[in-house]
Design a protein around this motif. Structure first.
Motif, short mmCIF file in Angstrom:
data_model
loop_
_atom_site.label_atom_id
_atom_site.label_comp_id
_atom_site.label_asym_id
_atom_site.label_seq_id
_atom_site.Cartn_x
_atom_site.Cartn_y
_atom_site.Cartn_z
N VAL A 59 104.37 39.11 46.69
CA VAL A 59 103.65 39.59 47.87
C VAL A 59 102.28 40.06 47.42
CG1 VAL A 59 105.73 40.21 49.13
CG2 VAL A 59 104.66 41.90 47.66
N SER A 60 101.29 39.85 48.28
CA SER A 60 99.93 40.18 47.88
C SER A 60 99.09 40.59 49.07
CB SER A 60 99.26 38.98 47.19
OG SER A 60 97.89 39.26 46.91
N ARG A 61 98.33 41.68 48.90
CA ARG A 61 97.36 42.02 49.93
C ARG A 61 96.38 40.87 50.06
NH1 ARG A 61 93.81 47.57 50.02
NH2 ARG A 61 92.18 46.19 49.20
N SER A 62 95.85 40.68 51.24
CA SER A 62 95.10 39.47 51.56
C SER A 62 93.78 39.33 50.81
CB SER A 62 94.82 39.43 53.07
OG SER A 62 94.16 40.61 53.50
N ASP A 63 93.34 40.35 50.09
CA ASP A 63 92.13 40.22 49.27
C ASP A 63 92.43 40.30 47.78
OD1 ASP A 63 92.90 42.85 49.32
OD2 ASP A 63 90.88 43.68 49.58
N ARG A 64 93.72 40.07 47.41
CA ARG A 64 94.10 40.18 45.99
C ARG A 64 94.95 38.98 45.56
NH1 ARG A 64 95.74 46.62 46.25
NH2 ARG A 64 93.60 47.44 46.15
N TYR A 65 94.54 37.80 45.99
CA TYR A 65 95.32 36.60 45.69
C TYR A 65 95.09 36.06 44.29
CZ TYR A 65 96.20 36.18 50.78
OH TYR A 65 96.59 36.39 52.07
N ALA A 66 94.04 36.49 43.60
CA ALA A 66 93.64 35.85 42.34
C ALA A 66 94.72 35.91 41.26
CB ALA A 66 92.35 36.49 41.82
N ALA A 67 95.56 36.95 41.30
CA ALA A 67 96.58 37.10 40.26
C ALA A 67 97.79 36.21 40.47
CB ALA A 67 97.02 38.57 40.19
N LEU A 68 97.93 35.61 41.63
CA LEU A 68 99.18 34.91 41.96
C LEU A 68 99.46 33.66 41.11
CD1 LEU A 68 99.25 35.33 45.84
CD2 LEU A 68 100.70 36.46 44.16
N PRO A 69 98.48 32.81 40.81
CA PRO A 69 98.82 31.62 40.00
C PRO A 69 99.47 31.98 38.67
CG PRO A 69 96.68 31.33 41.03
CD PRO A 69 97.09 32.75 41.29
N ALA A 70 98.96 33.02 37.98
CA ALA A 70 99.56 33.41 36.70
C ALA A 70 100.98 33.94 36.91
CB ALA A 70 98.69 34.46 36.02
N MET A 71 101.23 34.62 38.02
CA MET A 71 102.56 35.15 38.29
C MET A 71 103.55 34.02 38.59
SD MET A 71 101.44 38.46 40.59
CE MET A 71 103.04 39.30 40.55
N VAL A 72 103.08 33.00 39.30
CA VAL A 72 103.93 31.82 39.55
C VAL A 72 104.28 31.15 38.24
CG1 VAL A 72 103.98 29.53 40.61
CG2 VAL A 72 103.04 31.46 41.88
N ALA A 73 103.29 31.03 37.35
CA ALA A 73 103.54 30.42 36.05
C ALA A 73 104.56 31.23 35.25
CB ALA A 73 102.22 30.29 35.28
N ALA A 74 104.46 32.56 35.32
CA ALA A 74 105.42 33.40 34.59
C ALA A 74 106.83 33.21 35.13
CB ALA A 74 105.00 34.87 34.71
#
Length: 607
Positions: free
Chosen positions: A30-45
């Motif tokens: 889950v991510s606040r709408s202005d904090r999406y940049a971290a998500l690709p690395a989390m998906v990879a993890a």
């Protein structure tokens, strides 16, 4: 970056129970709408932790009017637009189904594949939260319930059942595991500490515990309420495991719905001793708590704060709430108590941690309880505005309407004791009739309230020898019936003594709930006679010969007839003496003091 959407969808639950996926784990990001940049690395993890076919998904949410970034490519989004708050994001993310274990992580939390493996394994049969370390070194270790009915507390450390301080797995700046490090496949070596609930968005739970998250504006309370309910569903604890870092934390926003959420825990036992209240949180004013040395004084002299809805200054000086609270305060002081009256602008004060007792005299305003004191609620008017959750947020509840009190107690599941309104016999007392313009006439004292007052309009239609005191009547009544726009308390008492009959009426919700106006007690204590509109249960609480009910215009006409035989002066004096003894503010104050002392003792026993 686009502007915040004009309207954001709230996902309060599921249309049907999420299907059971055959996957072992579902990772919901889950991510606040202005904090999406971290998500690709989390998906990879997640894919590194559980394989390329892992059930990983992401949902964006708007909080604090956050602007909306473009969604990152390569992220398995559940929906193209963000939803309203973290609770909605959780609900939207699991609606399509969930594996045997659900892991929820916010984009502000840094997690590796190992972190996710540990969370998933630990959450296979219990609800867990990872310990969170903030950039400033503060550690978030889940929530404790220090004061039932108050905001849960997060401290910087937890203890095991035998009292030893514990440390979870932490990470140095170069990424190496340090204190409490453990192999994620060997959970027995990881410190597992019980907490009341999780209040950081890095949690895991078995599918059997899953239920919809509440949609509250406050992130911590959303997670606390959700994880506590999930643990209760499987009759388990919430546990603190492992350790991760978080780069930002949501601010706190406490509204009435959030307050309603933590009132659900009013009957749970406290996990610590006395508490001190922190500064009020917007917009509601509820306060966080932290442990405090018990500063209890002897129960013989308590410090009281009476909270009323009247505004400060001249605007509120004429409110009935002010007179009511002032006379009650004087009665409490006669019992050795120390009292202050807080109007609307002082419902939450910087120094109210020093109050031993908070008494909300419930009129127009709902007032948040003070978690550092005993909290009493006395509903004297506007009962339709009082929610069941409000009743559950107080230590003891009283209501001036016995019919409403009985129904409210059954609905809310908490005792609601009858405590009728009252009079001040020092002001309203029998005396020789005067020679004022009110002598021998039908009298009404009160404002127009911006609505028809049926008993007054009926008296006008009947051609009664009526005299009306109060604001707003000049353009409503014949000039001969208009009295003073304002009267002092002593002048009101004189009008009640001089009148042949005093009229009284009630708001419909008060009449239906049995809320007998304090005007009735004032008139009777003055040695006057009063005619009122019907009030539910009136005969069960007050039956005296100087009080009559006009159920129709015809019955009113008979009661206002100058030939009607009202009781003698001696009989009126006897009624006045009874009212002074049984329905004075002194009598009510004695009940309240006894209740405050009993609740203080009860709270001590629960610590």
């Amino acid at each position: 970056m686009s502007d915040t959407a004009a309207s954001v969808v709230r996902v309060a639950g599921w249309q049907s129970t999420p299907v059971a996926s055959d996957k072992w784990v579902t990772v919901l990001l889950v991510s606040r709408s202005d904090r999406y940049a971290a998500l690709p690395a989390m998906v990879a993890a997640a894919r590194l932790a559980f394989g390329p076919d892992v059930d990983v998904r992401a949902v964006g949410y708007v909080a604090d009017a956050s602007p909306q970034d473009l969604q990152q490519r390569g992220v398995p989004w559940v929906r193209p637009d963000p939803v309203d708050g973290i609770g909605s994001a959780i609900n939207a993310g699991v609606a399509a189904g969930v594996g045997r274990v659900l892991v929820v992580v916010d984009s502000t939390v840094g997690v590796t594949d190992q972190d996710l493996q540990v969370l998933a394994a630990a959450g296979s049969d219990q609800v867990v939260q990872a310990r969170v370390r903030m950039p400033d070194g503060v550690r978030r270790d889940g929530a404790l319930l220090l004061r039932p009915g108050a905001l849960p507390w997060t401290d910087d450390g937890r203890r095991t059942d035998d009292g030893r301080q514990t440390e979870g797995a932490s990470r140095t700046d170069d990424g190496r595991r340090t204190v409490g490090a453990a192999d994620p496949d060997d959970l027995d070596t990881i410190p597992v500490v019980p907490v009341f609930a999780a209040d950081q968005p890095v949690v895991s739970m078995p599918r059997a515990a899953l239920l919809p998250a509440p949609c509250l504006p406050d992130e911590r309370m959303t997670l606390t309420a959700w994880t506590r309910a999930a643990a209760d569903r499987i009759a388990g604890d919430v546990r603190l495991v492992w350790s991760v870092r978080r780069n930002a934390e949501a601010g706190r926003t406490i509204d009435a719905a959030t307050v309603d959420a933590f009132t659900a825990w009013r009957d749970r036992g406290a996990q610590d001793g006395a508490v001190v209240a922190g500064p009020p949180l917007p917009p509601w004013g509820a306060r966080p708590v932290s442990p405090s040395v018990d500063r209890s004084r002897a129960d013989t002299e308590l410090s009281w704060a009476l909270k009323i809805a009247a505004p400060a200054g001249p605007e509120g000086d004429g409110w009935g709430d002010v007179h009511f609270a002032t006379e009650l305060a004087e009665a409490l002081e006669r019992l050795g108590q120390r009292v202050r009256v807080d109007r609307r602008d002082a419902h939450v004060r910087d120094d109210d941690a020093e109050d031993d007792v908070t008494l909300v005299i419930r009129g127009l305003d709902r007032v948040p309880p003070n978690p550092a004191s005993v909290n009493l609620l006395w509903v004297i008017s506007h009962p339709d505005d009082v929610a069941d959750t409000e009743l559950r947020s107080f230590d003891a509840v009283f209501a001036a309407g016995p019919v409403w009190a009985a129904a409210a107690a059954e609905r809310a599941g908490v005792p609601v004791r009858t405590l009728l309104q009252a009079t001040d016999p020092a002001v309203f007392t029998p005396g020789a009739p005067g020679a004022s313009a009110d002598a021998g006439r039908v009298v009404f004292v009160g404002s127009t309230r911006g609505a028809e007052r049926r008993i007054v309009s009926d008296a006008v239609a009947l051609g009664a020898d009526l005299r009306v005191h109060g604001p707003g009547w000049a353009d409503v009544l014949p000039a001969a019936m208009a009295g003073e726009s304002s009267l002092s308390r002593t002048a009101v008492a004189a009008a009640y003594r001089d009148a042949r009959v005093v009229l009284n009426d009630h708001w419909p919700d008060m009449a239906a709930g049995g809320f007998l106006s304090n005007r009735v007690f004032d008139v009777l204590a003055s040695g006057g006679v009063v005619v009122t509109d019907p009030v539910a249960g009136l005969a069960d609480v007050l039956e005296v010969p100087t009080l009559a009910v006009a159920s129709s215009r015809e019955s009113l006409a008979a009661l206002l007839d100058p030939a009607y035989a009202w009781p003698s002066p001696a009989e009126r004096a006897a009624v006045a003496a009874r009212i002074a003894a049984e329905h004075s503010f002194d009598a009510r104050a004695a009940v309240l003091v006894e209740a405050a002392r009993a609740e203080r003792e009860r709270l001590r026993r629960r610590r």
